[in-house]
Design an enzyme around this catalytic site. Structure first.
Site, mmCIF file in Angstrom:
data_model
loop_
_atom_site.group_PDB
_atom_site.id
_atom_site.type_symbol
_atom_site.label_atom_id
_atom_site.label_comp_id
_atom_site.label_asym_id
_atom_site.label_seq_id
_atom_site.Cartn_x
_atom_site.Cartn_y
_atom_site.Cartn_z
ATOM 1 N N PRO A 42 0.791 -1.213 0.000
ATOM 2 C CA PRO A 42 0.000 0.000 0.000
ATOM 3 C C PRO A 42 0.829 1.271 0.000
ATOM 4 O O PRO A 42 1.797 1.404 0.742
ATOM 5 C CB PRO A 42 -0.774 -0.092 1.306
ATOM 6 C CG PRO A 42 -0.211 -1.249 2.044
ATOM 7 C CD PRO A 42 1.004 -1.694 1.352
ATOM 8 N N GLU A 43 0.429 2.195 -0.835
ATOM 9 C CA GLU A 43 0.958 3.546 -0.800
ATOM 10 C C GLU A 43 -0.142 4.436 -0.195
ATOM 11 O O GLU A 43 -1.145 3.915 0.268
ATOM 12 C CB GLU A 43 1.370 3.988 -2.216
ATOM 13 C CG GLU A 43 2.380 3.032 -2.834
ATOM 14 C CD GLU A 43 2.841 3.422 -4.232
ATOM 15 O OE1 GLU A 43 2.996 4.620 -4.487
ATOM 16 O OE2 GLU A 43 3.046 2.524 -5.058
ATOM 17 N N HIS A 90 -1.321 -15.971 8.427
ATOM 18 C CA HIS A 90 -0.831 -14.617 8.188
ATOM 19 C C HIS A 90 -1.670 -13.551 8.895
ATOM 20 O O HIS A 90 -1.471 -12.364 8.663
ATOM 21 C CB HIS A 90 -0.772 -14.330 6.691
ATOM 22 C CG HIS A 90 0.119 -15.283 5.953
ATOM 23 N ND1 HIS A 90 1.422 -15.517 6.329
ATOM 24 C CD2 HIS A 90 -0.108 -16.074 4.885
ATOM 25 C CE1 HIS A 90 1.963 -16.413 5.503
ATOM 26 N NE2 HIS A 90 1.045 -16.767 4.626
ATOM 27 N N ARG A 93 4.282 -10.853 4.425
ATOM 28 C CA ARG A 93 5.734 -10.697 4.568
ATOM 29 C C ARG A 93 6.165 -10.092 5.906
ATOM 30 O O ARG A 93 7.348 -10.045 6.207
ATOM 31 C CB ARG A 93 6.278 -9.861 3.400
ATOM 32 C CG ARG A 93 6.156 -10.614 2.086
ATOM 33 C CD ARG A 93 6.493 -9.768 0.893
ATOM 34 N NE ARG A 93 7.911 -9.478 0.796
ATOM 35 C CZ ARG A 93 8.444 -8.726 -0.161
ATOM 36 N NH1 ARG A 93 7.667 -8.183 -1.085
ATOM 37 N NH2 ARG A 93 9.726 -8.517 -0.201
#
Length: 273
Positions: free
Chosen positions: A2-3, A91, A109
């Site tokens: 995400p930006e 996750h 990640r």
DNA sequence: ATCGGGACCTGCTTGC
DNA sequence: TGCAAGCAGGTCCCGA
């Protein structure tokens, strides 16, 4: 992942279900995110009322009666509001339980973060941040002043959160295309006119992306599970060898700082290099 | 101060 | 088919 647009879209999606609500329970399944999730975070958040959901740069801010929880989504993080409980996967690392549902943080990640602070302005991750791109502080004059004498390529400078916050690898390429500036241009060589143009391009591309619900390339979705649609508006990112929408020249792909950059060699001339 | 590169971590795609 | 290499939306930290 995400930006700024994706973080902002997430904020807008979860703010209505969190504001003025009480966190009944905090579950941290893995503490080894970007930084260790402190025991203090879970202890402080339990039982607080969320006053507002804000954003600074790419950090979401859960402002509450005791302080602020900072949430960063890293590359693969997402927040999702669950009205009905589902079994967490491997996750799903953090969960907030409220009376009306659950806020679940997923991050494959684990480059993201959950941090606690009771002094937001002085927090080390917040203190050093540059200007918000959609506010009045970002102007051509500011940009040129900060770029003067810098030799680093403009694309790499746009990724520096100490200059302007919120741009990442996709929107940096997109903004430079819209401004007609070659990504390898030495930052200090940009004229005032080019800085003005770049500022307009940054504000435009981010505003449009937010309106479209962000960019979903792999798996971004907002807090309510909606995917974004801005990917259909990307002019250069991910379009190597495909014709430029403006001039038909094949889009080029280069590496800068070990990261992909896409640009049109015709629309973004290299006359400063 | 500024820069370039490596590091963190997992999963998917590509090419031999 | 199998396996290794390369790639991914972020950003900190190190050495030169």
């Amino acid at each position: 992942m995400p930006e700024l647009p994706e973080v902002e879209v997430t904020r807008q999606a979860i703010a209505p279900v969190l504001t003025n609500k009480v966190i009944k329970k905090v579950t941290v399944r893995r503490t080894d995110l970007r930084w260790p999730v402190s025991e203090e975070l879970a202890a402080k958040l339990t039982g607080v009322q969320i006053k507002s959901v804000g954003r600074r740069a790419k950090y979401l801010l859960l402002n509450n009666t005791r302080g602020t929880a900072l949430v960063h989504l890293g590359m693969t993080g997402s927040l999702r509001w669950l009205k009905e409980y589902t079994e967490p996967t491997s996750h799903d690392h953090v969960e907030l339980e409220l009376a009306s549902g659950w806020l679940r943080y997923t991050d494959i990640r684990r480059f993201g973060a959950w941090l606690w602070t009771d002094n937001l302005k002085q927090h080390p991750r917040i203190r050093e941040l540059g200007v918000e791109p959609l506010g009045d502080e970002l102007t051509g004059a500011y940009l040129q002043a900060r770029l003067i004498n810098r030799t680093q390529a403009i694309k790499l400078m746009l990724l520096k959160q100490s200059l302007i916050v919120g741009l990442g690898n996709i929107y940096a390429s997109e903004a430079l295309f819209r401004a007609g500036i070659h990504p390898e241009s030495p930052s200090g060589d940009l004229s005032r006119r080019m800085c003005d143009k770049l500022v307009v391009a940054i504000k435009t591309v981010l505003t449009e992306a937010i309106a479209q619900g962000g960019t979903t390339i792999k798996n971004f979705s907002s807090g309510q599970g909606e995917i974004g649609h801005f990917q259909v508006n990307l002019q250069v990112y991910g379009r190597e060898k495909q014709p430029c929408y403006v001039c038909n020249t094949p889009i080029e792909h280069i590496k800068q700082g070990q990261r992909s950059t896409f640009f049109c060699p015709n629309c973004q001339p290299s006359d400063l290099i």
